[in-house]
Design a protein around this motif. Structure first.
Motif, PDB file in Angstrom:
ATOM      1  N   GLY A 202      10.251  -4.951   7.123  1.00  0.00           N
ATOM      2  CA  GLY A 202       8.921  -4.764   7.680  1.00  0.00           C
ATOM      3  C   GLY A 202       8.099  -6.045   7.726  1.00  0.00           C
ATOM      4  N   PHE A 203       6.915  -5.916   8.336  1.00  0.00           N
ATOM      5  CA  PHE A 203       6.008  -7.046   8.515  1.00  0.00           C
ATOM      6  C   PHE A 203       4.710  -6.770   7.757  1.00  0.00           C
ATOM      7  N   LEU A 204       3.978  -7.840   7.450  1.00  0.00           N
ATOM      8  CA  LEU A 204       2.831  -7.719   6.541  1.00  0.00           C
ATOM      9  C   LEU A 204       1.616  -8.465   7.077  1.00  0.00           C
ATOM     10  N   VAL A 205       0.461  -7.830   6.938  1.00  0.00           N
ATOM     11  CA  VAL A 205      -0.837  -8.472   7.185  1.00  0.00           C
ATOM     12  C   VAL A 205      -1.661  -8.338   5.915  1.00  0.00           C
ATOM     13  N   VAL A 206      -2.196  -9.448   5.412  1.00  0.00           N
ATOM     14  CA  VAL A 206      -3.127  -9.448   4.280  1.00  0.00           C
ATOM     15  C   VAL A 206      -4.377 -10.161   4.744  1.00  0.00           C
ATOM     16  N   SER A 207      -5.503  -9.457   4.804  1.00  0.00           N
ATOM     17  CA  SER A 207      -6.674 -10.057   5.424  1.00  0.00           C
ATOM     18  C   SER A 207      -7.928  -9.279   5.083  1.00  0.00           C
ATOM     19  N   ILE A 233      -2.914  -4.806   4.470  1.00  0.00           N
ATOM     20  CA  ILE A 233      -3.642  -4.728   3.203  1.00  0.00           C
ATOM     21  C   ILE A 233      -4.977  -5.448   3.366  1.00  0.00           C
ATOM     22  N   GLY A 234      -6.070  -4.745   3.084  1.00  0.00           N
ATOM     23  CA  GLY A 234      -7.367  -5.396   3.191  1.00  0.00           C
ATOM     24  C   GLY A 234      -8.507  -4.402   3.217  1.00  0.00           C
ATOM     25  N   ALA A 235      -9.716  -4.944   3.384  1.00  0.00           N
ATOM     26  CA  ALA A 235     -10.935  -4.145   3.474  1.00  0.00           C
ATOM     27  C   ALA A 235     -11.994  -5.003   4.153  1.00  0.00           C
ATOM     28  N   GLY A 236     -13.047  -4.346   4.635  1.00  0.00           N
ATOM     29  CA  GLY A 236     -14.114  -5.106   5.256  1.00  0.00           C
ATOM     30  C   GLY A 236     -14.866  -4.309   6.293  1.00  0.00           C
ATOM     31  N   THR A 237     -15.819  -4.952   6.942  1.00  0.00           N
ATOM     32  CA  THR A 237     -16.721  -4.274   7.869  1.00  0.00           C
ATOM     33  C   THR A 237     -16.009  -3.711   9.091  1.00  0.00           C
ATOM     34  N   ASN A 238     -14.851  -4.261   9.425  1.00  0.00           N
ATOM     35  CA  ASN A 238     -14.105  -3.793  10.593  1.00  0.00           C
ATOM     36  C   ASN A 238     -13.033  -2.754  10.247  1.00  0.00           C
ATOM     37  N   ALA A 239     -13.110  -2.160   9.058  1.00  0.00           N
ATOM     38  CA  ALA A 239     -12.064  -1.238   8.613  1.00  0.00           C
ATOM     39  C   ALA A 239     -11.876  -0.072   9.574  1.00  0.00           C
ATOM     40  N   SER A 240     -12.974   0.493  10.065  1.00  0.00           N
ATOM     41  CA  SER A 240     -12.851   1.639  10.976  1.00  0.00           C
ATOM     42  C   SER A 240     -12.159   1.242  12.272  1.00  0.00           C
ATOM     43  N   THR A 253       1.188   1.282   8.061  1.00  0.00           N
ATOM     44  CA  THR A 253       0.572   1.710   6.799  1.00  0.00           C
ATOM     45  C   THR A 253      -0.607   0.795   6.492  1.00  0.00           C
ATOM     46  N   ILE A 254      -1.781   1.376   6.246  1.00  0.00           N
ATOM     47  CA  ILE A 254      -2.978   0.602   5.925  1.00  0.00           C
ATOM     48  C   ILE A 254      -3.365   0.889   4.484  1.00  0.00           C
ATOM     49  N   LEU A 255      -3.448  -0.178   3.675  1.00  0.00           N
ATOM     50  CA  LEU A 255      -3.734  -0.054   2.250  1.00  0.00           C
ATOM     51  C   LEU A 255      -4.996  -0.827   1.880  1.00  0.00           C
ATOM     52  N   PRO A 256      -5.728  -0.365   0.863  1.00  0.00           N
ATOM     53  CA  PRO A 256      -6.846  -1.163   0.333  1.00  0.00           C
ATOM     54  C   PRO A 256      -6.297  -2.361  -0.431  1.00  0.00           C
ATOM     55  N   PRO A 257      -7.161  -3.312  -0.807  1.00  0.00           N
ATOM     56  CA  PRO A 257      -6.693  -4.466  -1.592  1.00  0.00           C
ATOM     57  C   PRO A 257      -5.926  -4.017  -2.832  1.00  0.00           C
ATOM     58  N   VAL A 258      -4.861  -4.745  -3.150  1.00  0.00           N
ATOM     59  CA  VAL A 258      -3.974  -4.400  -4.269  1.00  0.00           C
ATOM     60  C   VAL A 258      -4.054  -5.489  -5.331  1.00  0.00           C
ATOM     61  N   PRO A 259      -3.610  -5.212  -6.568  1.00  0.00           N
ATOM     62  CA  PRO A 259      -3.599  -6.241  -7.613  1.00  0.00           C
ATOM     63  C   PRO A 259      -2.768  -7.456  -7.193  1.00  0.00           C
ATOM     64  N   TYR A 260      -3.104  -8.577  -7.808  1.00  0.00           N
ATOM     65  CA  TYR A 260      -2.493  -9.861  -7.461  1.00  0.00           C
ATOM     66  C   TYR A 260      -0.964  -9.808  -7.534  1.00  0.00           C
TER      67      TYR A 260
END
Length: 385
Positions: A202-207, A233-240, A253-260
């Motif tokens: 799979g591919f990953l976006v962290v932002s 993986i991320g969160a912010g004003t553009n989440a919706s 799959t969209i996830l909230p921020p995860v531990p380091y």
């Protein structure tokens, strides 16, 4: 040699603070100045006990939560620091730090993360995203940013040598201040990010989910490629907007921020990480490379510095030309063609160019060159460099 380091403000341990940490390793005897200091106790260890001299803004009403609202006072505040007893002044600048006053016998080196984007070329975007396109408040903010531009351009005259964190920022310095800058890439904690041994899938976006990151474009592209899995993986004003772009696609799959530690495992197990933003540099791209993970990125900004082939670092990234769904889809097809050549070992070799030790060496080389030009001898080498 007496050294002063001027930082913008201390609020959280983030990108510019990582640079400050390495500067203080080069000059452990330096005194540190900042507009305000609200850094939490559990994030202060990198300061190694340095006392922080703050400006008068530190004592103004409601400043802890709203210090950015005092932007109009920051040029005045930074000019009030008394640096007359220092031989070398180093500023870490993305707003006003370079505006400190220095004399003809002092050397001022300014490491620029970026000129004030919201005051210069990104003013229209800043006003639009802040809901300040119309009305009396808009007029006031436009006037304020106009005054900030005048001060920002004028204060550049007090800098002896600009250092830029990428060739992209060096071009912005040339455009904004009409000055040449040496490129010294920022430090990346390479040792925290190492390749894994498991299979990649799979591919990953962290932002952060903010407008300029364009995460929704990547999500839309993968919605058109159901054969590829994407984790975001991320969160912010553009989440919706990001969730809407996925539209319930089963391969996304969209996830909230995860531990380091969990984040590093995601990086180690991805076939590639994808970035659609025009970054000043792009530290997360280097962290991905340190994990042995190839990168697919928008080919503007700092990505050019990270993924330009050299004799010691072959190209380990796929760059796409436009911020569009079609361009991202084409880049994925290109990646599949070249994937077997983008090995974890080569990715790691590329990342090593941006280590903390490499930063300290290049930073000290630039400082010593500036001191020599001003008639000073070099600062002697020491083990902590």
């Amino acid at each position: 040699m007496k050294v002063a380091v001027v930082h913008e403000w201390l609020e959280h341990y983030a990108g510019s603070e990582r640079v400050l940490a390495q500067i203080l390793r080069c000059f452990p005897q330096a005194d540190v100045f900042a507009i305000v200091d609200f850094l939490p106790e559990d994030e202060r260890s990198f300061l190694k006990g340095h006392k922080i001299t703050t400006s008068f803004i530190q004592k103004l009403p409601f400043v802890r939560k709203h210090f950015r609202n005092y932007l109009q006072l920051m040029p005045l505040a930074v000019e009030q620091f008394d640096l007359t007893s220092y031989d070398l002044v180093i500023s870490s600048n993305h707003a006003v730090a370079k505006g400190v006053l220095t004399g003809p016998k002092q050397v001022h080196v300014s490491y620029v993360h970026s000129p004030m984007r919201y005051a210069w070329d990104l003013q229209a975007q800043y006003l639009r995203e802040s809901g300040l396109e119309y009305g009396m408040k808009s007029l006031y903010v436009r006037w304020l940013l106009h005054k900030m531009r005048l001060w920002d351009a004028n204060s550049a005259n007090g800098v002896d040598q600009f250092l830029a964190n990428s060739s992209y920022i060096a071009r912005r310095i040339a455009k904004t201040y009409r000055r040449e800058a040496l490129v010294v890439p920022p430090p990346v904690a390479i040792d925290d990010f190492t390749p894994g041994q498991g299979a990649r899938d799979g591919f990953l976006v962290v932002s952060r989910f903010v407008p300029y990151k364009r995460v929704e474009l990547i999500v839309q592209a993968f919605r058109e490629m159901p054969q590829h899995k994407l984790t975001v993986i991320g969160a912010g004003t553009n989440a919706s907007l990001v969730v809407k772009a996925a539209d319930g696609a089963p391969n996304i799959t969209i996830l909230p921020p995860v531990p380091y530690a969990t984040l590093i495992e995601f990086m180690r197990s991805a076939r590639a990480m994808i970035f659609a933003a025009e970054e000043d540099f792009g530290i997360t791209m280097v962290e991905a490379q340190a994990c042995g993970t190839p990168v697919i990125a928008y080919g503007e900004g700092g990505a050019h510095d990270i993924f330009s082939s050299t004799s010691s670092a072959p190209c380990t990234g796929i760059l796409f030309e436009t911020q569009s769904v079609e361009s991202i889809v084409a880049a994925l097809d290109n990646f599949e063609t070249w994937e077997r050549h983008l090995t974890p070992a080569l990715c790691r070799i590329n990342a090593l160019r941006f280590s903390e030790a490499s930063f300290r060496k290049h930073f000290m080389d630039a400082v010593n060159m500036t001191l020599a030009t001003a008639g000073y001898g070099p600062v002697n080498d020491a083990p902590h460099w």
